[in-house]
Design an enzyme around this catalytic site. Sequence first.
Site, PDB file in Angstrom:
ATOM      1  N   THR A 169       4.448   0.775   5.101  1.00  0.00           N
ATOM      2  CA  THR A 169       4.208  -0.449   5.871  1.00  0.00           C
ATOM      3  C   THR A 169       3.175  -1.362   5.200  1.00  0.00           C
ATOM      4  O   THR A 169       3.298  -2.575   5.240  1.00  0.00           O
ATOM      5  CB  THR A 169       3.741  -0.111   7.304  1.00  0.00           C
ATOM      6  N   ARG A 170       2.165  -0.771   4.568  1.00  0.00           N
ATOM      7  CA  ARG A 170       1.143  -1.588   3.905  1.00  0.00           C
ATOM      8  C   ARG A 170       1.746  -2.319   2.711  1.00  0.00           C
ATOM      9  O   ARG A 170       1.492  -3.509   2.507  1.00  0.00           O
ATOM     10  CB  ARG A 170      -0.040  -0.689   3.477  1.00  0.00           C
ATOM     11  N   HIS A 207       0.526  14.885  -2.822  1.00  0.00           N
ATOM     12  CA  HIS A 207       0.817  15.758  -1.677  1.00  0.00           C
ATOM     13  C   HIS A 207       0.591  17.213  -2.062  1.00  0.00           C
ATOM     14  O   HIS A 207       0.855  17.594  -3.206  1.00  0.00           O
ATOM     15  CB  HIS A 207       2.281  15.597  -1.242  1.00  0.00           C
ATOM     16  N   LYS A 240      -3.193   5.152  -0.601  1.00  0.00           N
ATOM     17  CA  LYS A 240      -1.728   5.049  -0.729  1.00  0.00           C
ATOM     18  C   LYS A 240      -1.330   5.709  -2.041  1.00  0.00           C
ATOM     19  O   LYS A 240      -1.875   5.372  -3.097  1.00  0.00           O
ATOM     20  CB  LYS A 240      -1.269   3.593  -0.741  1.00  0.00           C
ATOM     21  N   LYS A 242       3.143   5.918   7.527  1.00  0.00           N
ATOM     22  CA  LYS A 242       3.356   6.483   6.179  1.00  0.00           C
ATOM     23  C   LYS A 242       4.734   6.141   5.592  1.00  0.00           C
ATOM     24  O   LYS A 242       5.179   6.766   4.633  1.00  0.00           O
ATOM     25  CB  LYS A 242       3.159   8.019   6.144  1.00  0.00           C
ATOM     26  N   GLY A 243       5.354   5.123   6.155  1.00  0.00           N
ATOM     27  CA  GLY A 243       6.675   4.731   5.645  1.00  0.00           C
ATOM     28  C   GLY A 243       6.605   3.805   4.442  1.00  0.00           C
ATOM     29  O   GLY A 243       7.556   3.682   3.674  1.00  0.00           O
TER      30      GLY A 243
HETATM   31  N1  LIG Z   1       3.665  -0.249  -3.817  1.00  0.00           N
HETATM   32  C1  LIG Z   1       3.186   0.844  -3.232  1.00  0.00           C
HETATM   33  N2  LIG Z   1       1.965   1.306  -3.546  1.00  0.00           N
HETATM   34  C2  LIG Z   1       1.488   2.415  -2.942  1.00  0.00           C
HETATM   35  N3  LIG Z   1       2.151   3.125  -1.992  1.00  0.00           N
HETATM   36  C3  LIG Z   1       3.353   2.697  -1.661  1.00  0.00           C
HETATM   37  C4  LIG Z   1       3.945   1.567  -2.264  1.00  0.00           C
HETATM   38  N4  LIG Z   1       5.163   1.394  -1.731  1.00  0.00           N
HETATM   39  C5  LIG Z   1       5.342   2.375  -0.854  1.00  0.00           C
HETATM   40  N5  LIG Z   1       4.258   3.161  -0.803  1.00  0.00           N
HETATM   41  C6  LIG Z   1       4.142   4.343   0.052  1.00  0.00           C
HETATM   42  O1  LIG Z   1       3.438   3.937   1.207  1.00  0.00           O
HETATM   43  C7  LIG Z   1       2.967   5.141   1.797  1.00  0.00           C
HETATM   44  C8  LIG Z   1       1.938   4.814   2.835  1.00  0.00           C
HETATM   45  O2  LIG Z   1       2.627   4.235   3.911  1.00  0.00           O
HETATM   46  P1  LIG Z   1       1.947   3.256   4.918  1.00  0.00           P
HETATM   47  O3  LIG Z   1       1.340   2.104   4.199  1.00  0.00           O
HETATM   48  O4  LIG Z   1       2.953   2.930   5.946  1.00  0.00           O
HETATM   49  O5  LIG Z   1       0.798   4.163   5.526  1.00  0.00           O
HETATM   50  S1  LIG Z   1      -0.010   3.917   6.867  1.00  0.00           S
HETATM   51  O6  LIG Z   1       0.811   4.370   7.967  1.00  0.00           O
HETATM   52  O7  LIG Z   1      -0.354   2.502   6.940  1.00  0.00           O
HETATM   53  O8  LIG Z   1      -1.205   4.778   6.709  1.00  0.00           O
HETATM   54  C9  LIG Z   1       2.459   5.928   0.620  1.00  0.00           C
HETATM   55  O9  LIG Z   1       2.583   7.288   0.966  1.00  0.00           O
HETATM   56  P2  LIG Z   1       1.883   8.460   0.142  1.00  0.00           P
HETATM   57  O10 LIG Z   1       2.495   8.410  -1.231  1.00  0.00           O
HETATM   58  O11 LIG Z   1       2.247   9.687   0.844  1.00  0.00           O
HETATM   59  O12 LIG Z   1       0.433   8.170   0.118  1.00  0.00           O
HETATM   60  C10 LIG Z   1       3.355   5.514  -0.527  1.00  0.00           C
HETATM   61  O13 LIG Z   1       4.274   6.479  -0.915  1.00  0.00           O
END
Ligand SMILES: Nc1ncnc2c1ncn2[C@@H]1O[C@H](COP(=O)(O)OS(=O)(=O)O)[C@@H](OP(=O)(O)O)[C@H]1O
Length: 345
Positions: free
Chosen positions: A99-100, A306, A302, A96-97
């Site tokens: 990473t995607r 919350h 993503k 949730k950092g």
């Molecule tokens: N460009 C972009 N678009 C959408 N979301 C973004 C982006 N950059 C960072 N994030 C933040 O990424 C959070 C999800 O983290 P991860 O991709 O590491 O999640 S996971 O561990 O693979 O499930 C996700 O967390 P949440 O907002 O809590 O859903 C986002 O805040």
Amino acid sequence: RGEERGAAMSPPAQPGVPGGRGSKVPPARKLLCMCSLSLCLTYLCYSLMGGTGPAALRSPPPPAPRAPRRLRRGPPTAAGPGRRRLPQALIIGVKKGGTRALLEAIRAHPDVRAVGTEPHFFDRNYEKGLEWYRNVMPKTLDGQITMEKTPSYFVTNEAPRRIHSMAKDTKLIVVVRNPVTRAISDYTQTLSKKPEIPTFEVLAFKNRTLGLIDASWSAIRIGIYALHLENWLQYFPLSQILFVSGERLITDPAGEMAKVQDFLGLKRIVTEKHFYFNKTKGFPCLKKPEDSSAPRCLGKSKGRTHPKIDPDVIHRLRKFYKPFNVMFYQMTGQDFQWEQEESDK
Ligand SMILES: Nc1ncnc2c1ncn2[C@@H]1O[C@H](COP(=O)(O)OS(=O)(=O)O)[C@@H](OP(=O)(O)O)[C@H]1O
């Protein structure tokens, strides 16, 4: 091998016409006919069982390690030239950092190829072996970097040792985010799958009256970054680990991507030109690439909304994390300024 090939490739004799004229067939000829007939039958059986033709008889496919169905689909490059290599760089965390978002952005670089899904090799699939892992990877040309992301590696005790034993020069990237927000994001994801779980406030405490935080709850434990980092530093020098700010990846994606490309020894090709801020999504998205496919925002999982968390619980969590955060800033030499954030999303 050559002999096997020759035998299988020789056309079988016509069944029913063993010797041509009458019954005076020399024994050697008879034997040859019987062999041919049995080959034909074997081939027929094999075909019916799903063989793919003479080639299948000649060299049955090796028992190659099979990736899970969703991994087998592979990226568009899977059928292209190049060869599969073990990754030279890994996004190891944190869950949730962001990473995607990081993986999708770095994939826009022509010198990077990455697996779309999380292979979980160094935690769940290690016993499948390095060849399985290599087969999960997309093909790369010389000079291209192979990457994957599995955020759980960062909190897996065995991961540093295992990665080190694969290649001690593997470059490691960790996207870190305010551990309080990260915990809420983690909880939000679990809640979306299991709506019946207790509230965040209940799960966060061992004893709420005493203010005793439950650090064994994974949503909280993952955010104790200093603790996990210590484990990695037993195997890798700090210079081999890049810490990306999850917050800045949202507010200044191009700035964070410049650091990532420098760290990977890549030309800075992914720049501000690649991003636009999507107001509906509330996040930066990748612009439409030249191959004319649609612009790429991350999916619905993503950027979830919350749940509202009791401010007192947020306050207690901030206090809980503060010493660990300070330790983490000292260890990395970077101040992520999580103490200065006024509110958590
Ligand atoms: N460009 C972009 N678009 C959408 N979301 C973004 C982006 N950059 C960072 N994030 C933040 O990424 C959070 C999800 O983290 P991860 O991709 O590491 O999640 S996971 O561990 O693979 O499930 C996700 O967390 P949440 O907002 O809590 O859903 C986002 O805040």
